[in-house]
Design a protein around this motif. Structure first.
Motif, short mmCIF file in Angstrom:
data_model
loop_
_atom_site.label_atom_id
_atom_site.label_comp_id
_atom_site.label_asym_id
_atom_site.label_seq_id
_atom_site.Cartn_x
_atom_site.Cartn_y
_atom_site.Cartn_z
N ALA A 2 0.84 -1.20 0.00
CA ALA A 2 0.00 0.00 0.00
C ALA A 2 0.87 1.25 0.00
O ALA A 2 1.97 1.25 0.53
CB ALA A 2 -0.92 -0.01 1.22
N ILE A 3 0.34 2.31 -0.60
CA ILE A 3 1.10 3.57 -0.69
C ILE A 3 1.43 4.11 0.70
O ILE A 3 2.52 4.63 0.90
CB ILE A 3 0.35 4.62 -1.55
CG1 ILE A 3 1.25 5.82 -1.84
CG2 ILE A 3 -0.91 5.07 -0.89
CD1 ILE A 3 2.34 5.55 -2.79
N ARG A 4 0.52 3.96 1.66
CA ARG A 4 0.81 4.42 3.02
C ARG A 4 2.03 3.71 3.58
O ARG A 4 2.87 4.33 4.20
CB ARG A 4 -0.37 4.17 3.94
CG ARG A 4 -1.41 5.24 3.89
CD ARG A 4 -2.42 5.03 5.01
NE ARG A 4 -3.50 5.94 4.90
CZ ARG A 4 -3.50 7.15 5.43
NH1 ARG A 4 -2.49 7.56 6.13
NH2 ARG A 4 -4.53 7.94 5.27
N ILE A 79 -0.40 12.46 1.26
CA ILE A 79 -0.63 11.03 1.01
C ILE A 79 -1.72 10.85 -0.04
O ILE A 79 -1.59 9.99 -0.93
CB ILE A 79 -0.95 10.29 2.32
CG1 ILE A 79 0.31 10.21 3.18
CG2 ILE A 79 -1.50 8.90 2.04
CD1 ILE A 79 0.09 9.69 4.58
N ASP A 80 -2.78 11.66 0.02
CA ASP A 80 -3.84 11.57 -1.00
C ASP A 80 -3.26 11.88 -2.39
O ASP A 80 -3.56 11.17 -3.36
CB ASP A 80 -4.98 12.54 -0.69
CG ASP A 80 -5.85 12.09 0.47
OD1 ASP A 80 -5.76 10.90 0.86
OD2 ASP A 80 -6.62 12.93 0.98
N THR A 82 -0.05 11.74 -3.46
CA THR A 82 0.90 10.72 -3.91
C THR A 82 0.18 9.40 -4.23
O THR A 82 0.63 8.67 -5.11
CB THR A 82 2.05 10.52 -2.90
OG1 THR A 82 1.51 10.23 -1.62
CG2 THR A 82 2.93 11.75 -2.84
N SER A 83 -0.89 9.10 -3.53
CA SER A 83 -1.68 7.91 -3.85
C SER A 83 -2.25 8.03 -5.26
O SER A 83 -2.23 7.08 -6.04
CB SER A 83 -2.81 7.71 -2.85
OG SER A 83 -2.32 7.43 -1.59
N HIS A 84 -2.76 9.21 -5.58
CA HIS A 84 -3.29 9.48 -6.90
C HIS A 84 -2.20 9.36 -7.97
O HIS A 84 -2.39 8.76 -9.01
CB HIS A 84 -3.94 10.87 -6.95
CG HIS A 84 -4.36 11.30 -8.31
ND1 HIS A 84 -5.44 10.77 -8.97
CD2 HIS A 84 -3.80 12.21 -9.15
CE1 HIS A 84 -5.54 11.34 -10.16
NE2 HIS A 84 -4.56 12.22 -10.29
N SER A 86 0.57 7.66 -7.82
CA SER A 86 1.08 6.30 -7.97
C SER A 86 0.17 5.44 -8.84
O SER A 86 0.61 4.47 -9.43
CB SER A 86 1.27 5.64 -6.59
OG SER A 86 0.02 5.35 -6.01
N ARG A 87 -1.10 5.84 -8.95
CA ARG A 87 -2.06 5.10 -9.79
C ARG A 87 -2.05 5.59 -11.23
O ARG A 87 -2.56 4.93 -12.11
CB ARG A 87 -3.46 5.22 -9.23
CG ARG A 87 -3.66 4.42 -7.98
CD ARG A 87 -5.07 4.54 -7.46
NE ARG A 87 -5.00 5.44 -6.30
CZ ARG A 87 -5.89 6.38 -6.03
NH1 ARG A 87 -6.92 6.57 -6.78
NH2 ARG A 87 -5.73 7.16 -4.97
#
Length: 88
Positions: A2-4, A79-80, A82-84, A86-87
């Protein structure tokens, strides 16, 4: 993974905290307490991340005594974003 989990800083040793893999960049994120994250350099090309960098330059400049870039936003927002990225 997971990205976290990928973004959380490791507390296992001081040496590991200072390591930045090739193709990555250490950044410090937060408005009061700063947390260190290691991100891929490819994030720097994304317009949303460039906007964060622009705010960072206005607030802090691009010099950081700890050897990384400081980004003035909440950890949750970072985190939001970077999560975006990474996708993408």
């Amino acid at each position: 993974m997971a990205i976290r989990q990928m973004l959380r800083r490791s507390l296992s040793s001081e040496k590991r905290l200072n390591e930045v893999p090739k193709g990555h960049l250490a950044v410090y994120v937060g408005q009061n307490e700063k947390k260190r994250f290691v991100i891929p350099l490819s994030y720097l090309n994304h317009p949303s991340f460039q906007e964060l960098l622009s705010h960072a330059e206005e607030e802090f400049g691009f010099h950081h005594p700890m050897g990384g870039l400081t980004i003035p936003c909440s950890e949750e927002l970072f985190i939001d974003l970077t999560s975006h990225l990474s996708r993408a």
